[in-house]
Design a protein around this motif. Sequence first.
Motif, PDB file in Angstrom:
ATOM      1  N   TYR A   8       0.857  -1.192  -0.050  1.00 13.13           N
ATOM      2  CA  TYR A   8       0.190   0.142  -0.005  1.00 13.13           C
ATOM      3  C   TYR A   8       0.833   1.229   0.100  1.00 13.13           C
ATOM      4  CZ  TYR A   8      -3.349   3.269   1.587  1.00 13.13           C
ATOM      5  OH  TYR A   8      -4.536   4.307   1.528  1.00 13.13           O
ATOM      6  N   ASP A  52     -16.624  -2.030  -3.598  1.00 16.35           N
ATOM      7  CA  ASP A  52     -16.554  -2.671  -2.418  1.00 16.35           C
ATOM      8  C   ASP A  52     -15.422  -2.765  -1.692  1.00 16.35           C
ATOM      9  OD1 ASP A  52     -19.193  -3.817  -3.463  1.00 16.35           O
ATOM     10  OD2 ASP A  52     -18.441  -5.422  -4.356  1.00 16.35           O
ATOM     11  N   SER A  53     -14.795  -2.107  -2.090  1.00 13.19           N
ATOM     12  CA  SER A  53     -13.196  -1.785  -1.116  1.00 13.19           C
ATOM     13  C   SER A  53     -13.754  -0.982  -0.149  1.00 13.19           C
ATOM     14  CB  SER A  53     -12.013  -1.407  -1.956  1.00 13.19           C
ATOM     15  OG  SER A  53     -11.132  -0.979  -1.371  1.00 13.19           O
ATOM     16  N   THR A  96      -9.760 -11.520  -5.402  1.00 12.40           N
ATOM     17  CA  THR A  96     -10.505 -10.246  -6.243  1.00 12.40           C
ATOM     18  C   THR A  96      -9.661 -10.187  -7.734  1.00 12.40           C
ATOM     19  OG1 THR A  96     -11.589  -9.352  -4.373  1.00 12.40           O
ATOM     20  CG2 THR A  96     -11.139  -8.177  -6.530  1.00 12.40           C
ATOM     21  N   LEU A 113      -6.513  -3.509  -0.108  1.00 14.19           N
ATOM     22  CA  LEU A 113      -7.867  -2.891  -0.347  1.00 14.19           C
ATOM     23  C   LEU A 113      -8.860  -3.239   0.362  1.00 14.19           C
ATOM     24  CD1 LEU A 113      -7.369  -2.301  -4.303  1.00 14.19           C
ATOM     25  CD2 LEU A 113      -7.103  -0.565  -2.362  1.00 14.19           C
ATOM     26  N   GLU A 114      -8.526  -4.330   1.513  1.00 11.08           N
ATOM     27  CA  GLU A 114      -9.494  -5.108   2.338  1.00 11.08           C
ATOM     28  C   GLU A 114     -10.770  -5.672   1.600  1.00 11.08           C
ATOM     29  OE1 GLU A 114     -10.876  -2.378   5.249  1.00 11.08           O
ATOM     30  OE2 GLU A 114      -8.712  -1.881   5.894  1.00 11.08           O
ATOM     31  N   LEU A 115     -10.397  -6.306   0.260  1.00  2.00           N
ATOM     32  CA  LEU A 115     -11.000  -6.822  -0.550  1.00  2.00           C
ATOM     33  C   LEU A 115     -10.983  -8.479  -0.572  1.00  2.00           C
ATOM     34  CD1 LEU A 115     -10.695  -4.842  -3.919  1.00  2.00           C
ATOM     35  CD2 LEU A 115     -12.678  -5.014  -2.716  1.00  2.00           C
ATOM     36  N   ALA A 123      -5.255  -7.163  -3.220  1.00  2.23           N
ATOM     37  CA  ALA A 123      -6.647  -7.460  -2.346  1.00  2.23           C
ATOM     38  C   ALA A 123      -6.690  -7.003  -1.000  1.00  2.23           C
ATOM     39  CB  ALA A 123      -7.056  -8.624  -2.901  1.00  2.23           C
ATOM     40  N   THR A 164      -8.659   1.605  -8.435  1.00  2.00           N
ATOM     41  CA  THR A 164      -8.360   2.429  -7.227  1.00  2.00           C
ATOM     42  C   THR A 164      -8.697   3.691  -7.199  1.00  2.00           C
ATOM     43  OG1 THR A 164      -6.045   2.797  -7.543  1.00  2.00           O
ATOM     44  CG2 THR A 164      -6.539   0.674  -6.431  1.00  2.00           C
TER      45      THR A 164
END
Length: 382
Positions: free
Chosen positions: A64, A321-322, A190, A184-186, A181, A278
């Motif tokens: 990140y 959805d992130s 993903t 991005l807390e997916l 993923a 993003t």
Amino acid sequence: MATNQANLSGREENGNNATDKGLVHFIPVAESKMDVPYADLSIIDISRWSEGLDVQKSLADQLYEAMTTDGFFVLTGFGISEQEIQRQVDIGYTVLEKTPFDEKKELDSHTDKTGVYRGFKPRQYYEMENGVKDQIEQFNWQREMEDQPIPSTLKPFEKETKSFCEKIHKDVLYKVYQLFALALELPINTFVDFHKYEEHDDSWFRYMAYYDEFSPEDEEKVGHVWLKGHQDHGAVTMVFSQPMASLQVRDDEGNWKYTRHVPGGIIVNCGIMMEWWTGGLFKAANHRVYEPPKDQRNHIRCGLFYFSIPNNDVKPDLLKDSPVLRKLNRESMFKDGKTIDAKTFSRARVSKVGKSDIYKSNWGKGERLVEVIAGVEVPHFG
């Protein structure tokens, strides 16, 4: 005019068995001892992956940070030896150096017409400024290697090369996408689901050699830049690290810095499609290829690359959805709800590379120019 690397550093003809017959060993230039500016890129050691979810999230935090600053990081510990990578570089060098000219011509990519990187890109294909053309040669192939002609020089190594491709995609790239993923807390798969190995897309592997053969006059005309500043158009690009200091990254202040060699490492950069996913949070990395330091001049820069494009029908738009993107109020980068699928954009972009008027123009250091491709704005940097 530069001398061929074989005469400067030596090369070895490997012929110990039938499989290796005719293989040419590429000997890279020694690392530079000069004081040149290097980018401080994060190093992510993926060997810690098996330690569990907490460690994976820690690695994702590193990713990140890298993606919101430079758009680059260096991947290590991915389970493929430096020797395996060097062998692929040797195979690539053999393909570029020993494939007969007539065969190269027959297998020319013609990317301006097809929009697909398959086959050879000859030197002096890209239109550079002030009438100068490039000194870059490539052989590109898509990972299945089944629906494109393979040069005679690659055929003895086709099976192991395909196996290498599959290992890079499934064992290395998938983990990188899982880190994206997690960052991005997916759901962890993903991005894996956007890049399934078994489905069709325009991802490609590349053997590429930069020949240090510009005349002094031409070097001045192009400002000592071997490939102008740009952003890759896919999701991520994997550059297998090499000793020659030539790849440069551009920071937010417009400064260009070399990427440092990490033996056995892969330099990973974010592309335009990841930036779209993003809403601009992860930065499509601005980079170029610049002449190396003086103690590395008159050598060939030969390397291995993987450009990852999503599966054909995937539309890389904001991942709503992130929780991370929602918290930061990120919005789609497309205007008026317009989206574009990966195949359409990739082919439109590839057909323009090195051939549109923007490549011929002479713009100042740090200046940003925008090219519209398939209705989408794509930036370039001087």
